[in-house]
Design a protein around this motif. Structure first.
Motif, short mmCIF file in Angstrom:
data_model
loop_
_atom_site.label_atom_id
_atom_site.label_comp_id
_atom_site.label_asym_id
_atom_site.label_seq_id
_atom_site.Cartn_x
_atom_site.Cartn_y
_atom_site.Cartn_z
N LEU A 81 0.83 -1.21 0.00
CA LEU A 81 0.00 0.00 0.00
C LEU A 81 0.86 1.25 0.00
O LEU A 81 0.59 2.20 -0.74
CB LEU A 81 -0.92 -0.01 1.23
CG LEU A 81 -1.84 1.21 1.39
CD1 LEU A 81 -2.81 1.31 0.22
CD2 LEU A 81 -2.62 1.12 2.71
N ASP A 82 1.92 1.23 0.82
CA ASP A 82 2.83 2.38 0.88
C ASP A 82 3.53 2.58 -0.46
O ASP A 82 3.71 3.71 -0.92
CB ASP A 82 3.86 2.17 1.99
CG ASP A 82 4.80 3.35 2.14
OD1 ASP A 82 4.30 4.47 2.39
OD2 ASP A 82 6.02 3.16 2.00
N LYS B 129 1.85 9.60 -10.63
CA LYS B 129 0.55 9.41 -11.29
C LYS B 129 0.68 9.27 -12.81
O LYS B 129 -0.19 8.70 -13.45
CB LYS B 129 -0.38 10.57 -10.96
CG LYS B 129 -0.78 10.60 -9.49
CD LYS B 129 -1.74 11.75 -9.19
CE LYS B 129 -2.15 11.77 -7.71
NZ LYS B 129 -3.06 12.90 -7.39
N SER C 275 2.40 1.74 -3.45
CA SER C 275 1.44 2.25 -4.44
C SER C 275 1.23 3.76 -4.30
O SER C 275 0.96 4.45 -5.29
CB SER C 275 0.10 1.52 -4.29
OG SER C 275 -0.48 1.79 -3.02
N ARG C 276 1.40 4.27 -3.07
CA ARG C 276 1.25 5.71 -2.85
C ARG C 276 2.47 6.51 -3.35
O ARG C 276 2.37 7.71 -3.55
CB ARG C 276 1.04 5.98 -1.36
CG ARG C 276 -0.32 5.50 -0.84
CD ARG C 276 -0.37 5.64 0.68
NE ARG C 276 -1.69 5.27 1.21
CZ ARG C 276 -1.96 5.13 2.50
NH1 ARG C 276 -1.00 5.35 3.40
NH2 ARG C 276 -3.17 4.79 2.91
N GLN C 277 3.60 5.82 -3.49
CA GLN C 277 4.84 6.49 -3.90
C GLN C 277 4.97 6.59 -5.43
O GLN C 277 5.84 7.32 -5.92
CB GLN C 277 6.06 5.73 -3.36
CG GLN C 277 6.10 5.58 -1.85
CD GLN C 277 6.28 6.89 -1.13
OE1 GLN C 277 6.87 7.82 -1.66
NE2 GLN C 277 5.73 6.99 0.08
#
Length: 249
Positions: free
Chosen positions: A116-117, A124, A119-121
């Protein structure tokens, strides 16, 4: 660095080892101008310390260390040589190594929280990369997110770092202190990076090895650079000129 590795992983057939290799080449290419200037400064410093003027100055102020240091600084300034210029590549590598260690650790996410961490990094504008997670972290017997369990990579890191330091270390300096420091660095640096390899992910060890090989090649291709492999592969270090003269006496 994380997103660069993920982007390269996407381009290079989902092979993380290949992504690290290409990333290392790109980093060395970007830092080459600084490395080249550093190597030129090292060559100039070597030539200066082997000159007659330098040796005479050492003999003249042998008993006055403070005056000797002042005269050495004047001589360096007159010749346009920065004695600390050769340290630049090592200083540049430190933030790269720290960032790469964190990038590899994050990229090799295994737990749901780590995924999850990760995927946030991801940037976009790299939407397709998210679909590749989790990454393939296997290469031969290695898990790239963990240290080498058989210690082969740490050994290769020590050997390649030692080879690079021997290749790029100037000939024996007439200054005993400089020669002693050079010998100490030639031992300390390989052992330090070898210790890092024992503790850090195998992917970082691969970076060390590739970067060392590229460093040797870059030095060999530099104009005027000559590598005496017999001397490089020898474990014996020539004593400083001052010591030789004493033995003759």
């Amino acid at each position: 660095m994380l997103n660069s590795l993920l982007f390269l992983y996407q381009l290079l057939f989902h092979n993380f080892t290949l992504a690290i290799l290409v990333f290392t080449v790109l980093v060395r290419a970007l830092t080459f101008p600084l490395t080249y200037q550093s190597q030129k400064a090292q060559q100039k410093l070597t030539e200066l310390t082997q000159s007659d003027a330098y040796k005479k100055m050492q003999a003249k102020y042998a008993k006055d260390k403070e005056k000797l240091a002042q005269e050495q600084m004047k001589l360096h300034q007159a010749a346009g040589v920065n004695p600390f210029g050769a340290c630049l590549p090592t200083l540049i590598q430190l933030p790269i190594l720290i960032g790469l260690y964190q990038a590899i650790t994050q990229a090799m996410a295994a737990s749901p929280l780590q995924l999850l961490d990760l995927s946030r990094q991801i940037y976009k504008f790299l939407p397709n990369v998210a679909a590749l997670i989790p990454l393939d972290n296997k290469f031969l017997w290695l898990n790239l997110g963990l240290p080498d369990p058989y210690y082969l990579l740490p050994v290769l890191v020590v050997v390649s770092t030692w080879l690079q330091s021997k290749v790029m270390t100037p000939a024996a300096s007439p200054d005993p202190q400089a020669a002693q420091m050079s010998q100490s660095m030639a031992i300390t640096m390989p052992l330090m990076f070898g210790w890092f390899s024992l503790q850090f992910p195998a992917g970082l060890s691969i970076y060390f090895i590739i970067a060392n090989i590229i460093g040797i090649v870059q030095y060999a291709l530099q104009p005027g650079a000559k590598i005496d492999w017999k001397k490089v592969l020898s474990f014996r270090t020539a004593p400083p000129a001052a010591d030789k003269s004493r033995k003759k006496k």
